[in-house]
Structure formats: structure tokens, C-alpha cells
Design an enzyme around this catalytic site. Sequence first.
Site, PDB file in Angstrom:
ATOM      1  CG  ASP A  99      -2.054   0.989   1.108  1.00  0.00           C
ATOM      2  OD1 ASP A  99      -2.357   1.422  -0.023  1.00  0.00           O
ATOM      3  OD2 ASP A  99      -2.647   1.317   2.141  1.00  0.00           O
ATOM      4  CE  LYS A 185      -9.434  11.608   4.888  1.00  0.00           C
ATOM      5  NZ  LYS A 185      -8.118  11.734   4.205  1.00  0.00           N
ATOM      6  N   GLY A 238       0.298  15.447  10.006  1.00  0.00           N
ATOM      7  CA  GLY A 238       0.410  15.711   8.576  1.00  0.00           C
ATOM      8  C   GLY A 238       1.150  16.994   8.305  1.00  0.00           C
ATOM      9  CB  SER A 239       1.392  19.015   5.245  1.00  0.00           C
ATOM     10  OG  SER A 239       0.067  19.456   4.989  1.00  0.00           O
ATOM     11  CB  THR A 242      -3.280  19.612   5.876  1.00  0.00           C
ATOM     12  OG1 THR A 242      -2.964  19.416   4.500  1.00  0.00           O
ATOM     13  CG2 THR A 242      -4.617  18.970   6.180  1.00  0.00           C
ATOM     14  N   GLY A 243      -2.590  21.285   8.492  1.00  0.00           N
ATOM     15  CA  GLY A 243      -2.798  21.551   9.912  1.00  0.00           C
ATOM     16  C   GLY A 243      -3.336  22.934  10.169  1.00  0.00           C
ATOM     17  CE  LYS A 245      -5.920  24.684   2.741  1.00  0.00           C
ATOM     18  NZ  LYS A 245      -6.129  23.930   1.477  1.00  0.00           N
ATOM     19  CB  CYS A 294       6.945  14.119  10.392  1.00  0.00           C
ATOM     20  SG  CYS A 294       6.628  13.030  11.787  1.00  0.00           S
ATOM     21  CD  GLU A 393       8.121  17.417   6.429  1.00  0.00           C
ATOM     22  OE1 GLU A 393       8.294  16.548   7.299  1.00  0.00           O
ATOM     23  OE2 GLU A 393       7.054  18.056   6.299  1.00  0.00           O
TER      24      GLU A 393
END
Length: 966
Positions: A99, A185, A238-239, A242-243, A245, A294, A393
Site C-alpha cells: 500500500d 480518517k 500531517g503537513s 493542512t494543519g 486549515k 516527519c 521539508e
Amino acid sequence: MAIHIPSRQLFIDGEWREPVLKKRIPIVNPATEQTIGSIPAATAEDVELAVDAARKALARNKGKDWASASGALRAKYLRAIAAKITERKSELAKLETIDCGKPLDEAAWDIDDVAGCFDYYADLAEGLDAKQKAPVSVPMDTFKSHVLKEPIGVVGLITPWNYPLLMAAWKVAPALAAGCAAILKPSELASVTCLELGEICKDVGLPSGILNILTGFGPEAGAPLASHPHVDKIAFTGSCATGSKIMTAAAQLVKPVTMELGGKSPIVVFDDVDLDKAAEWTIFGCFWTNGQICSATSRLLVHENIADEFLDRLVKWCQNIKISDPLEEGCRLGPVVSAGQYEKVLNFVSTAEREGAKLLFGGVRPKHLKKGYFVEPAIVTNVTTSMQLWREEVFGPVLCVKTFSSEDEAIELANDTIYGLGAAVISNDLERCERVTKALQAGIVWVNCSQPCFTQAPWGGNKRSGFGRELGEWGLDNYLTVKQVTEYVSNEPWGCWKKLLLKCVVLRPEFPDSEISLELRCFFHENSSNLAEKSAAVLGFRDLGLLRSAMGSAEEKVVAVIMVGGPTKGTRFRPLSLNIPKPLFPLAGQPMVHHPISACKRIPNLAQIFLIGFYEEREFALYLSSISNELKVPIRYLKEQKPHGSAGGLFHFRDLIMEDSPSHIFLLNCDVCSSFPLPQMLDAHKRYGGMGTILVIRVSAEAAHQFGELVADPTTNELLHYAEKPETFVSDLINCGVYIFTPDIFSAIQGVSTQRKERANLSRLSSFEALQSAATRSLPKDYVRLDQDILSPFAGKKQLYTYETMDFWEQIKTPAMSLKCSGLYLLQYRVTSPDLLASGDGTKNAIITGDVYIHPSAKVHPTAKIGPNVSISANARIGAGSRLISCIILDDVEIQDNAVVIHAIVGWKSSIGRWSRVQADGDYYAKRGVTILGEAVAVEDEVVVTNSIVLPNKTLNMSVQEEIIL
């Protein structure tokens, strides 16, 4: 032998459920670039179902099944999950590998860590029972105090693709241990093993709804989860983008979040090390998990004395790394996760070369691998601190190198980043290691190693790497709230206070039309030395809500300020009679029901009336005298030299208005007056705590669009402004033309006025001026109007929603503010006009969720799903299978079959085609981000419009995202 990918649906309420929109996302094996299966694609509709399931699960049996059950009970389920994961280790590791591209050995170690994480939090869940009612030492024997730890509620868990199941375990295990219900999610790039976690929970009998798993894209599934009002907390890895937002969405509801974001971690190698040991840790720290960590120590700082020799050792280590299909035995570097990530990594390397860096090793596709997203581990030297590779990054196998000459220089370079997740220092001098450790600005520091991680130790970063800590006891605390319980244990009366009777302020809502004079019982400490000062403080009534429970009711002193303006150009003033049912200046020709002076009869405890305008005073004298005699209340006329606007006029004469030290001030604009339920308005003002609340009786749908709208948010007390044709919000109580203030209004206007002086384009038109032609309009050069537009920030944010327009009614400050106000009106309908709210059963009527208004002339198909927070206006047509959430549908709009509208306004006479989607993120403060489809916009079939603004008379035949269509 091919590995079978289970075909799963969404895991909601303990069952596998097909997504509402029936969409799926292909699974691509990054080692072969072949599609090997698919996962379900959740959307906002599925989020609603999962949140509902989670909340019902927590409430089941009054919480005794999970939230308030013993930690020992929850621990049994966690241990059963751990055992099942261990049982399926081989299968899960292979699924993880195909995956996301992780080498099979690494995936197997991850699965061990997943099981260990659930076992660890099972132990902590049991330990919670012993920690309940932990005593708190207090200094008075008459009180006892203790602490309860309780689950925070429903939590949204959003996880990345580099450690799919392990990152999920880091959040799911402590959330369940704490007694929360969770909605997981995972990333759409790697979700297979997370879905298998749902099957494992089903196998062990985890109560339905306690864990729900939604796979899908971030904007369609993650964003609705983050902004959902019934999700109590969001935990995100995460990024940074996105964090940010997610934080913005959560902030609208003051929702707690924990964030584990990006990193650009340094590894500092001094000149006293064993070169081979240091090289191995450097390689491991950057290239483990295909470089997609990360916390990767991807910035190498090496002492200049050993730099050349150390780099030679690094190259030799890299040459020995086996790069292959991750299922092959001995593989140590597999492919990056996707084609997009592959291109991103190569672009970072090529950009570094263009900027002057030197590619010492790798950074290209391995020659023996023609397929798959493989990149040789890259070592880049001659890097400067201004280069993209130093600052951003990569999330791939790329190591950038810089030398240093001293310890201080090394620390300065290591901290030269916006991130602060991890850092490593390698030296045989342990005292030096301790100094450097203290100086490094990171949440995690490794000494003589890189990347070890233990479930028992806290994990998290500083600066833009986020906040909060996962793992260990800190991870459990993320999902607990602390409740203080204090008990009075003495048999003696408290007896420390005495009573003093004062006249003060409260209106009894059950007697709205009468003036009430009752005694207020205010309580003061018996040793108080300054009762006069304390009496004044109480009479000021800065917080009516806190006093109400103790005071019963009493009377207050109120003043009314009426803005009367002046005559239009070329007309002669004629004294008013109280019986004339017209405003001084009709607003777009609409007559008012009663004059504001008549309305003043119903203001309780009215002490003074001020009329503010720019009539000639001598012509107004007779009028003032007649009103004063009729109302038995002193009246003064305050003449303006130029029009200040309602807020400006109030502020201009503040010293005169405050002479009687009023507790409240009514401001009535006679150009927009109707019949005012003033006592109810005063009660609403106190109840919501807003600085201004405007409520007025029903007006016709035809006239509604002519009135500016202000409403206070009952949760945040922020005063919001909405004024774009609100005919879908017309009820028995809408707001217009009346303001109620405490004296705090003057300091608030002062603050806003100061800010306005620093802005160049703040002149605007009043309703009166907008009705005059350009030829007759004449304004002073220094004209700046303080009108109702600046009242919106007074209850909170000190932010101006200003605009400049020739059309007075074109007042959209931000589109989403309109949606938020719509939701507040609908919420108010529950109390004031419940008959206006829609209901449905999915047979003859549509399925209705939450607060929904549907105009009687609208036609809605029974299979449509509508709500919450939806307003549907006149003659709208809602097709079969359509889904509407948090939106405003205006006149003559057609929403065709199976279309979806979320967080959007659809303009008059527009059409949304079959299977189309119009959606925004739900950011109430974004300038762009809520889709406004202007008048007569046509969106054709299967078109997606996200975070865009579409102006009138446009036809969209292709999808758009974050655009303005002019």
C-alpha cells in the site's frame, strides 16, 4: 503469489457501509505503479453518519457502556485488539508494504509496535480507575476537593500515509482508553490496514459506534470532520498547510486540537566521534521508511575537521543500501508512496542543483528499476541556508549537508528552521551533548542516535511542527478533561456575608409591558471598607448574567437615543406628529408601522430621550416639547454639524448621553423603524451578553432585502453582520434598526475609530445617501461615516468588516459570514418560530437533519437529504437524491438529481447539474472559499466547484478549484 486486497466499505456504527455517493479511490502499488484495488471515498454525508453513530455510542445506556465504564472494561477490548493484530501480523505487514512501499521488515516491526501501543494503553486505562477522585489539598477545613478525569467526547483522528496503521494506533488506542468515541480518517494514499482495524474491532466485539473509520480525500472527508460542531476534538498528523486549515476550522468552534506537523530536523556530528557509527545513525535517521518521516534528521551538520572523510563514509553506506521491491528479502529502501511524491522529491534535488548545491550521490531513479516510484538516496552538499532544500521539508530520501567550525555555530544552524520536531547530536563528549541538547529548539532530542521511538515516551514538536504530545501518559491526557469537584462539609452556615439593599437593573421577561421596581439583594463581605465603591460597580452592571441568579429583579435607568437625521435637499422641514406613520426619510419607499417616539413608551425605566440630527433647532422646539409632555420624560435635541451615522452620532455626544449614568442605551434609527418589541429586546440583549442586539417584528418577504442584518452569536458573543437579501430568514423576530448598548459602546467605538483613521478607503454611503442621485449627493472631503457596519467587531475581534460600494445593499463582507448568520437565525427559530422549520420522513417528504427552512413555494424531492443549517428560498427545485448541508439556496434555483451543495450560497435562478458538487471548506473568515454562484449561473452535469467564487451569468462545463470566475 499475489497478495489479496480486501474490498472494504466505510466502517460506521460497527458495520461496513457503502459511501452515500458510492465513490471509490483506486489503490496503486508504488513498487509496480499498478492498480491493485480500491477504497471507499467518504464525503460530508458519511461524516454526518459517523458523528451521529459516535455520539449515540457515548450516550448509550447513559454512558455506562463506554464513556463512564471502568477503565478495566475498556482495557479488555484494547488487549483483544492487540492480540488480534499480533495474530494477523504477517498479513497486515504485507498489506502495509504494497500500500505505501515500506520494506516488509519495517512494516512487520510497525505491526509489532501497533500491538504494543494497544497493550500499553490498556494498562493506562486500568490505571485511570485508581486516579479518579484524586484529592486536592485546599487551605480550609470546611471544604474538600477532588479531581475527576473524564473523556473529552467524540474525537476526529486524521492520520498520514507514512505509518498508516501505527499512526492510527497512536491516536485510536489512547482515545479509546480515555473513554472517547473516535472517527479515524486515514490518508487516501494508504488506508488499507486502517480499514482492517475496523474488521479487527468487529471481531473482538467493540461496541458499535465507538470506532468509525472513514477513508477519502481531505477536502471531502477530513474538512467536514474538522469543522463538525459535534466533534469535540481533532488530533492531526500531517503537513503544516493542512494543519493550519484544520486549526482554522476548529477555531470557529473553539475546539481543541493537537498537531504533529512537519519537520526539518538537524543531526549535529562533532569531530570526536566514531565515523562509522555516526555514519550509520545519519543514514538511518534520514533514509528509514524511504525517507518519509516527519522527524527525519535530513539536515546534516558535520564539523569541518572531519567533513570530507565523513562524507566518504556516507557514500559507501548508501552504495550498500539494497533498493528493490519492498517485498524482497533484505530490502532497505523501497519506493516513495505515489507518483506525486516521486516528482516532488526529484524536483527538490534539481532545484538544489540549479541554486548551486552539489549532488554528491543518488537523487535519481535506480538503473535496475524501470517501474515504481524509486529514488536513490540523495546526498547534497554545498548547501546554503537560503536554499529551498535547507528550509523546506522534502519527505523523501534526501540529505542536505553543511559544515560548522564551533559548537555555537552548530547550534545556530541547527535552530535555523521554522520547525522544531526532532534533533540529534552525536559526540563522545557527554557534557557537550547535554549543553547542545538544552540549546536545541525541538520537542525530541536524540543523543548519539537518531529516530528511536518508544510508546512510553512523549512525542511532539515545537514551533511549526505543532503542539501537544502523543504517546506515554501525555497521549492519554490528550483525550481527557479534568473536572474539579469541591464540597462544603461543615454543618455551620457560611455566615460570612451581610445583605445590602440597592436599586439596580433587571427586566422580568414574564412582565414585558410593565415597569417593575423591586429590591435587589446585593451581597458584600462584612469586612468591606468601601461599600460605596462596590455599590457603583454593581450599578454599572458589567455582567448581568452572573448577577441575575442572586438578584431576583429590580429597576434600571435607561436612555433612548433616536437618530432623526435631517431634511432632504430642496425640501422644507415640517414638524412631526406622533400619529404620522412614516419615517422622516422613507427607506426605499417602505413605510414604518410606528414612529420610534411611540416605541419609547415601551422602554422600561426610561430616564431620558435624545434626538440626534441636523434639523434647525428652533424648528424642532415645538416637536420636542409635545413629545416630552406626552411621555413625561425629558427630551433633548442634539444637533449635528454633519451626518455622523448612528454609531458616530452616539459617540459624538457621548458626554451628554452619559450624564445620567445609564445602565443601557437604546439606539433607534427612525429611517428603518418598524414596531419594536423593546422589552423582549432588552431581555435578549442581557441573555446573550452582546454589546448590541437587534430584534424587530416580521417584515414582508418583498421588503426584507432592504434591511441590514446584525445578530449576536450566543456562543461567542461575536456580533455578526449579514445583509444580502435574507428573505429566507424572515420570521417573527428578525433584526433591523434598533441597537441596545451598555456604556462600553463608547470605548469600543473609540478603538474602531482609531483603526479606521489608518485606512484610506473607508468612506461609504448611508441608506439615505444611496437613495439620492449622484448629482445631488454632496459630502465633505473629510467625510468618514461611523455607521452600523463598524458595529460588527464590537463584541469580540476588533476586526473591521468595511466595504466601499455605490450600491448600499451589496454588503457581502465574506460569503461564509452569511452562512453563519443563516445558521444562527435557524437556531433562533427553534424558540421563536418553530413552525417555520421543515421536517421530513424520507417518504412523502425529504429527509431533514437539524435546522432547515424551506419556503412553501419550493419543490423538494422526497429522496433529497437536507440539513443541517439549510435555507431554501422561493420557487427553488431540489432534485432526487440531492444532498444539501450548511447552504443557502435562493429564489428559482434548480438543484438537479444527486447534486451536492455544502458550505455554499447558490444565487438566484442558478442551476446545479446532475451529480455535480458545489463545496467549500467552511472557513467563516475566508475572503474566498465559500462558493457563491451569482445570478443565473449554470453548473453542468458532473462538475465539481470547490472553494471558488462564480459571478453572475456564467456556465461551468468543467471542474474548478480555488478560482474566481469573472
